[in-house]
Design a protein around this motif. Structure first.
Motif, short mmCIF file in Angstrom:
data_model
loop_
_atom_site.label_atom_id
_atom_site.label_comp_id
_atom_site.label_asym_id
_atom_site.label_seq_id
_atom_site.Cartn_x
_atom_site.Cartn_y
_atom_site.Cartn_z
N ALA A 213 0.82 -1.21 0.00
CA ALA A 213 0.00 0.00 0.00
C ALA A 213 0.86 1.26 0.00
CB ALA A 213 -0.95 0.00 1.20
N VAL A 214 1.90 1.31 0.85
CA VAL A 214 2.72 2.53 0.91
C VAL A 214 3.57 2.69 -0.34
CG1 VAL A 214 2.75 2.60 3.44
CG2 VAL A 214 4.62 1.45 2.23
N ARG A 215 3.99 1.60 -0.93
CA ARG A 215 4.76 1.71 -2.17
C ARG A 215 3.89 2.23 -3.32
NH1 ARG A 215 9.88 0.36 -2.02
NH2 ARG A 215 10.69 -1.20 -0.57
N LYS A 216 2.66 1.76 -3.38
CA LYS A 216 1.74 2.27 -4.39
C LYS A 216 1.49 3.76 -4.17
CE LYS A 216 -1.85 -0.16 -5.80
NZ LYS A 216 -1.83 -0.12 -7.29
N ALA A 217 1.31 4.14 -2.91
CA ALA A 217 1.12 5.56 -2.59
C ALA A 217 2.34 6.38 -2.98
CB ALA A 217 0.84 5.71 -1.10
N GLY A 218 3.53 5.84 -2.71
CA GLY A 218 4.76 6.55 -3.04
C GLY A 218 4.89 6.83 -4.52
N THR A 219 4.47 5.89 -5.34
CA THR A 219 4.52 6.08 -6.79
C THR A 219 3.64 7.25 -7.22
OG1 THR A 219 4.92 3.71 -7.15
CG2 THR A 219 4.07 4.99 -9.02
#
Length: 265
Positions: free
Chosen positions: A11-17
């Motif tokens: 979830a946080v990696r998707k948000a970071g993108t």
């Protein structure tokens, strides 16, 4: 890896993108302030939507809490606390010091914590009883013994906070002993840095739960101490927080207890 931790990291990696894509838009920082605020809010809504969708796909019965929905009295068995961007001000000024965080609490206890710095690709995470890690490497907090050799970070409360005068007295006393008092504007990253041993302590009053929930578990799993200004553990309700390595935290507590008027939770 715990299944919920795996989902939180995704979830946080998707948000970071999403956040980096908006950050890198040409001329974004030159947009009129009002328009920029609209763009920023829309970006955060997009981030929350993407994160929530991913989490609920795996855990449809769990409760998602954000800045707009979080309530201290919520008693759902499993809660996901999401902070899509800390700090919005740093982000808007193109100051590359901000993060996304997720905390999973089960029956009132933090079980999973993730803080992601998309600009540096640094992923801090912890599971209760399993320690804290940064990009796969085990973390331990600092071992600084003397406050004059420590790095302490803080934030300053608004003047409407009834404790603000007392808090400034405490900070001034700390400042007289510690030349390295700093304010980064991102509590989540400050707390993650404590877990990594980069910072020795953090203190603030009136902090929002979403700003410290993930960092609190990271610090404890890295061997640090988290308390309120009375040496108790009511910080989840008051937002009054001291965190860091045990020796420096105890020194800050001693300074806070010198005031006749104590910080009130």
């Amino acid at each position: 890896m715990h299944p919920m931790l795996n989902i939180a990291i995704r979830a946080v990696r998707k948000a970071g993108t999403i956040i980096i894509r908006h950050y890198e838009i040409t001329g974004y920082h030159e947009t009129h302030e009002t328009n920029y605020q609209t763009l920023s809010n829309n970006m955060k809504k997009d981030v929350l939507c993407q994160m929530t969708t991913l989490i609920l796909k795996s855990y449809p019965q769990h409760l998602i809490l954000t800045e707009d929905t979080i309530k201290k009295e919520e008693n759902q068995n499993t809660q996901w606390l999401i902070n899509p961007l800390d700090s919005t001000i740093n982000y808007s000024k193109k100051l590359p010091h901000f993060s996304i965080s997720v905390t999973v609490r089960v029956k009132g206890r933090s079980e999973i914590a993730v803080i992601y710095d998309p600009m540096r690709n640094e992923l801090f995470y912890a599971s209760r009883g399993q320690g804290a890690q940064l990009n796969g490497y085990r973390l331990r907090g600092s071992f600084t013994r003397e406050i004059n050799k420590a790095i302490i970070t803080t934030n300053f409360p608004c003047i409407n906070n009834p404790n603000h005068k007392t808090y400034f007295q405490i900070v001034n006393r700390i400042w007289a002993q510690c030349p390295n008092v700093r304010r980064s504007g991102s509590p989540s990253l400050d707390l993650a840095y404590i877990a990594a041993g980069r910072i020795d302590a953090y203190c603030e009053i009136g902090l929002k739960t979403l700003d410290f929930a993930a960092g609190e578990l990271l610090i404890r799993e890295a061997g640090g101490l988290v308390t309120d200004f009375n040496g108790a553990h009511d910080y989840f309700y008051s937002g009054n927080l001291i965190a860091g390595n045990a020796r420096i935290v105890k020194t800050i507590l001693m300074n806070s207890k010198k005031d006749k008027t104590m910080i009130k939770d």
